[in-house]
Design a protein around this motif. Structure first.
Motif, PDB file in Angstrom:
ATOM      1  N   LEU A  30       0.854  -1.303  -0.118  1.00 39.89           N
ATOM      2  CA  LEU A  30      -0.140   0.052   0.015  1.00 39.89           C
ATOM      3  C   LEU A  30       0.717   1.292   0.064  1.00 39.89           C
ATOM      4  O   LEU A  30       0.590   2.195  -0.739  1.00 39.89           O
ATOM      5  N   SER A  31       1.946   1.366   0.659  1.00 38.64           N
ATOM      6  CA  SER A  31       2.848   2.481   0.890  1.00 38.64           C
ATOM      7  C   SER A  31       3.486   2.499  -0.633  1.00 38.64           C
ATOM      8  O   SER A  31       3.826   3.786  -0.892  1.00 38.64           O
ATOM      9  N   LYS A  32       3.867   1.555  -1.327  1.00 46.91           N
ATOM     10  CA  LYS A  32       4.460   1.446  -2.522  1.00 46.91           C
ATOM     11  C   LYS A  32       3.313   2.161  -3.543  1.00 46.91           C
ATOM     12  O   LYS A  32       3.686   2.713  -4.858  1.00 46.91           O
ATOM     13  N   SER A  33       2.259   1.393  -3.625  1.00 48.99           N
ATOM     14  CA  SER A  33       1.112   1.921  -4.639  1.00 48.99           C
ATOM     15  C   SER A  33       0.037   2.165  -3.981  1.00 48.99           C
ATOM     16  O   SER A  33      -0.782   1.399  -3.423  1.00 48.99           O
ATOM     17  N   ARG A  34      -0.748   3.508  -4.353  1.00 41.30           N
ATOM     18  CA  ARG A  34      -1.838   3.674  -3.648  1.00 41.30           C
ATOM     19  C   ARG A  34      -3.252   3.017  -4.441  1.00 41.30           C
ATOM     20  O   ARG A  34      -3.959   3.825  -4.646  1.00 41.30           O
ATOM     21  N   GLU A  35      -2.981   1.837  -4.673  1.00 38.13           N
ATOM     22  CA  GLU A  35      -4.109   1.242  -5.546  1.00 38.13           C
ATOM     23  C   GLU A  35      -5.315   0.697  -4.429  1.00 38.13           C
ATOM     24  O   GLU A  35      -5.183   0.549  -3.227  1.00 38.13           O
ATOM     25  N   ARG A  36      -6.460   0.732  -4.898  1.00 46.20           N
ATOM     26  CA  ARG A  36      -7.775   0.417  -4.091  1.00 46.20           C
ATOM     27  C   ARG A  36      -7.597  -1.174  -3.755  1.00 46.20           C
ATOM     28  O   ARG A  36      -8.073  -1.147  -2.654  1.00 46.20           O
ATOM     29  N   CYS A  37      -7.069  -1.967  -4.635  1.00 44.40           N
ATOM     30  CA  CYS A  37      -6.895  -3.298  -4.188  1.00 44.40           C
ATOM     31  C   CYS A  37      -6.067  -3.554  -2.791  1.00 44.40           C
ATOM     32  O   CYS A  37      -6.488  -4.205  -2.073  1.00 44.40           O
ATOM     33  N   PHE A  38      -4.917  -2.710  -2.569  1.00 45.14           N
ATOM     34  CA  PHE A  38      -4.081  -2.742  -1.744  1.00 45.14           C
ATOM     35  C   PHE A  38      -4.831  -2.330  -0.253  1.00 45.14           C
ATOM     36  O   PHE A  38      -4.511  -2.592   0.760  1.00 45.14           O
ATOM     37  N   VAL A  39      -5.556  -1.081  -0.544  1.00 41.22           N
ATOM     38  CA  VAL A  39      -6.247  -0.545   0.540  1.00 41.22           C
ATOM     39  C   VAL A  39      -7.510  -1.659   1.074  1.00 41.22           C
ATOM     40  O   VAL A  39      -7.510  -1.722   2.330  1.00 41.22           O
ATOM     41  N   LEU A  40      -8.019  -2.214   0.168  1.00 47.24           N
ATOM     42  CA  LEU A  40      -9.221  -3.299   0.882  1.00 47.24           C
ATOM     43  C   LEU A  40      -8.282  -4.501   1.397  1.00 47.24           C
ATOM     44  O   LEU A  40      -8.793  -4.996   2.348  1.00 47.24           O
ATOM     45  N   LEU A  41      -6.999  -4.951   0.765  1.00 46.33           N
ATOM     46  CA  LEU A  41      -6.377  -6.006   1.453  1.00 46.33           C
ATOM     47  C   LEU A  41      -6.025  -5.742   2.693  1.00 46.33           C
ATOM     48  O   LEU A  41      -6.055  -6.619   3.576  1.00 46.33           O
ATOM     49  N   PHE A  42      -5.221  -4.434   2.808  1.00 48.24           N
ATOM     50  CA  PHE A  42      -4.809  -4.006   4.093  1.00 48.24           C
ATOM     51  C   PHE A  42      -5.924  -3.876   5.119  1.00 48.24           C
ATOM     52  O   PHE A  42      -5.777  -4.401   6.432  1.00 48.24           O
ATOM     53  N   SER A  43      -6.931  -3.587   4.688  1.00 52.32           N
ATOM     54  CA  SER A  43      -8.129  -3.333   5.828  1.00 52.32           C
ATOM     55  C   SER A  43      -8.856  -4.759   6.068  1.00 52.32           C
ATOM     56  O   SER A  43      -8.942  -4.809   7.372  1.00 52.32           O
ATOM     57  N   GLY A  44      -9.038  -5.698   5.114  1.00 52.27           N
ATOM     58  CA  GLY A  44      -9.128  -7.059   5.284  1.00 52.27           C
ATOM     59  C   GLY A  44      -8.172  -7.722   6.378  1.00 52.27           C
ATOM     60  O   GLY A  44      -8.800  -8.343   7.202  1.00 52.27           O
ATOM     61  N   LEU A  78     -16.655  -9.372  12.397  1.00 52.48           N
ATOM     62  CA  LEU A  78     -15.240  -9.085  12.004  1.00 52.48           C
ATOM     63  C   LEU A  78     -14.881 -10.015  10.999  1.00 52.48           C
ATOM     64  O   LEU A  78     -14.303  -9.608   9.702  1.00 52.48           O
ATOM     65  N   LEU A  79     -15.252 -11.188  11.177  1.00 50.51           N
ATOM     66  CA  LEU A  79     -14.928 -12.169   9.908  1.00 50.51           C
ATOM     67  C   LEU A  79     -15.328 -12.112   8.595  1.00 50.51           C
ATOM     68  O   LEU A  79     -14.920 -12.014   7.686  1.00 50.51           O
ATOM     69  N   ALA A  80     -16.953 -11.893   8.637  1.00 52.49           N
ATOM     70  CA  ALA A  80     -17.680 -11.703   7.524  1.00 52.49           C
ATOM     71  C   ALA A  80     -17.025 -10.223   6.518  1.00 52.49           C
ATOM     72  O   ALA A  80     -16.816 -10.300   5.434  1.00 52.49           O
ATOM     73  N   ILE A  81     -16.795  -9.350   7.481  1.00 54.64           N
ATOM     74  CA  ILE A  81     -16.412  -8.002   6.914  1.00 54.64           C
ATOM     75  C   ILE A  81     -14.957  -8.137   6.212  1.00 54.64           C
ATOM     76  O   ILE A  81     -14.587  -7.837   5.137  1.00 54.64           O
ATOM     77  N   GLY A  82     -14.103  -8.713   7.205  1.00 54.21           N
ATOM     78  CA  GLY A  82     -12.854  -8.785   6.728  1.00 54.21           C
ATOM     79  C   GLY A  82     -12.619  -9.840   5.488  1.00 54.21           C
ATOM     80  O   GLY A  82     -11.992  -9.424   4.771  1.00 54.21           O
ATOM     81  N   ALA A  83     -13.346 -10.956   5.607  1.00 54.23           N
ATOM     82  CA  ALA A  83     -13.202 -11.622   4.376  1.00 54.23           C
ATOM     83  C   ALA A  83     -13.970 -11.067   3.150  1.00 54.23           C
ATOM     84  O   ALA A  83     -13.208 -11.100   2.202  1.00 54.23           O
ATOM     85  N   ALA A  84     -14.777 -10.321   3.282  1.00 49.76           N
ATOM     86  CA  ALA A  84     -15.591  -9.696   2.064  1.00 49.76           C
ATOM     87  C   ALA A  84     -14.613  -8.542   1.467  1.00 49.76           C
ATOM     88  O   ALA A  84     -14.296  -8.556   0.298  1.00 49.76           O
ATOM     89  N   LEU A  85     -13.870  -7.786   2.332  1.00 51.13           N
ATOM     90  CA  LEU A  85     -12.772  -6.828   2.241  1.00 51.13           C
ATOM     91  C   LEU A  85     -11.639  -7.618   1.331  1.00 51.13           C
ATOM     92  O   LEU A  85     -11.089  -7.200   0.283  1.00 51.13           O
ATOM     93  N   GLY A  86     -11.186  -8.660   1.733  1.00 51.79           N
ATOM     94  CA  GLY A  86     -10.120  -9.476   1.359  1.00 51.79           C
ATOM     95  C   GLY A  86     -10.469 -10.187  -0.197  1.00 51.79           C
ATOM     96  O   GLY A  86      -9.602 -10.107  -1.042  1.00 51.79           O
ATOM     97  N   VAL A  87     -11.732 -10.799  -0.274  1.00 58.04           N
ATOM     98  CA  VAL A  87     -11.825 -11.167  -1.449  1.00 58.04           C
ATOM     99  C   VAL A  87     -12.029 -10.103  -2.658  1.00 58.04           C
ATOM    100  O   VAL A  87     -11.709 -10.323  -3.687  1.00 58.04           O
ATOM    101  N   GLY A  89     -10.655  -7.070  -2.500  1.00 56.74           N
ATOM    102  CA  GLY A  89      -9.356  -6.513  -2.795  1.00 56.74           C
ATOM    103  C   GLY A  89      -8.435  -7.588  -3.817  1.00 56.74           C
ATOM    104  O   GLY A  89      -7.864  -7.185  -4.767  1.00 56.74           O
ATOM    105  N   MET A  90      -8.666  -9.120  -3.399  1.00 59.54           N
ATOM    106  CA  MET A  90      -8.113 -10.096  -4.089  1.00 59.54           C
ATOM    107  C   MET A  90      -8.577  -9.860  -5.623  1.00 59.54           C
ATOM    108  O   MET A  90      -7.796 -10.073  -6.472  1.00 59.54           O
ATOM    109  N   ALA A  91      -9.971  -9.672  -5.894  1.00 58.19           N
ATOM    110  CA  ALA A  91     -10.306  -9.674  -7.180  1.00 58.19           C
ATOM    111  C   ALA A  91     -10.074  -8.561  -7.916  1.00 58.19           C
ATOM    112  O   ALA A  91      -9.617  -8.536  -9.070  1.00 58.19           O
ATOM    113  N   LEU A  92      -9.838  -7.265  -7.192  1.00 60.77           N
ATOM    114  CA  LEU A  92      -9.285  -6.072  -7.926  1.00 60.77           C
ATOM    115  C   LEU A  92      -7.955  -6.332  -8.346  1.00 60.77           C
ATOM    116  O   LEU A  92      -7.665  -5.933  -9.459  1.00 60.77           O
TER     117      LEU A  92
END
Length: 112
Positions: A30-44, A78-87, A89-92
């Motif tokens: 995320l620090s190297k690339s401010r892409e939305r996918c990394f924001v979602l993955l970091f949040s998840g 937390l599990l539901a929201i974190g998993a949704a953000l992770g999936v 982010g990974m899709a993006l």
């Protein structure tokens, strides 16, 4: 029963350690690339770390039945929201990699 709790504590500590590693890697990306996918993955991953610590709490301290129920509801959320953000982010991330590979020239020399 003591072996069960020792094994449970080990699994929790290992899970928290791996979540910290994932959080570190995704924070670096995320620090190297401010892409939305990394924001979602970091949040998840951040929610996953909180989930891991809260879900493992009963192995370290005694809780009442009511506390277990509340903790179960919180960790499920937390599990539901974190998993949704992770999936998401990974899709993006996969979609952006696919788009990049479709636009890249063939071969490593850059010739088409």
């Amino acid at each position: 029963m003591e072996t069960y709790y020792a094994l449970g504590k080990s699994i929790v500590v290992l899970g928290v350690a791996f979540q910290c590693a994932l959080l570190f890697i995704q924070g670096w990306a995320l620090s190297k690339s401010r892409e939305r996918c990394f924001v979602l993955l970091f949040s998840g991953a951040a929610l996953g770390l909180v989930y891991s610590m809260l879900a493992g709490l009963p192995f370290f301290i005694r809780l009442s039945l009511q506390s277990h129920v509340v903790l179960g509801k919180v960790t499920l959320g937390l599990l539901a929201i974190g998993a949704a953000l992770g999936v998401w982010g990974m899709a993006l991330l996969v979609r952006s990699y696919y788009n990049l590979s479709q636009n890249a020239p063939f071969g490593s020399s850059g010739k088409t």
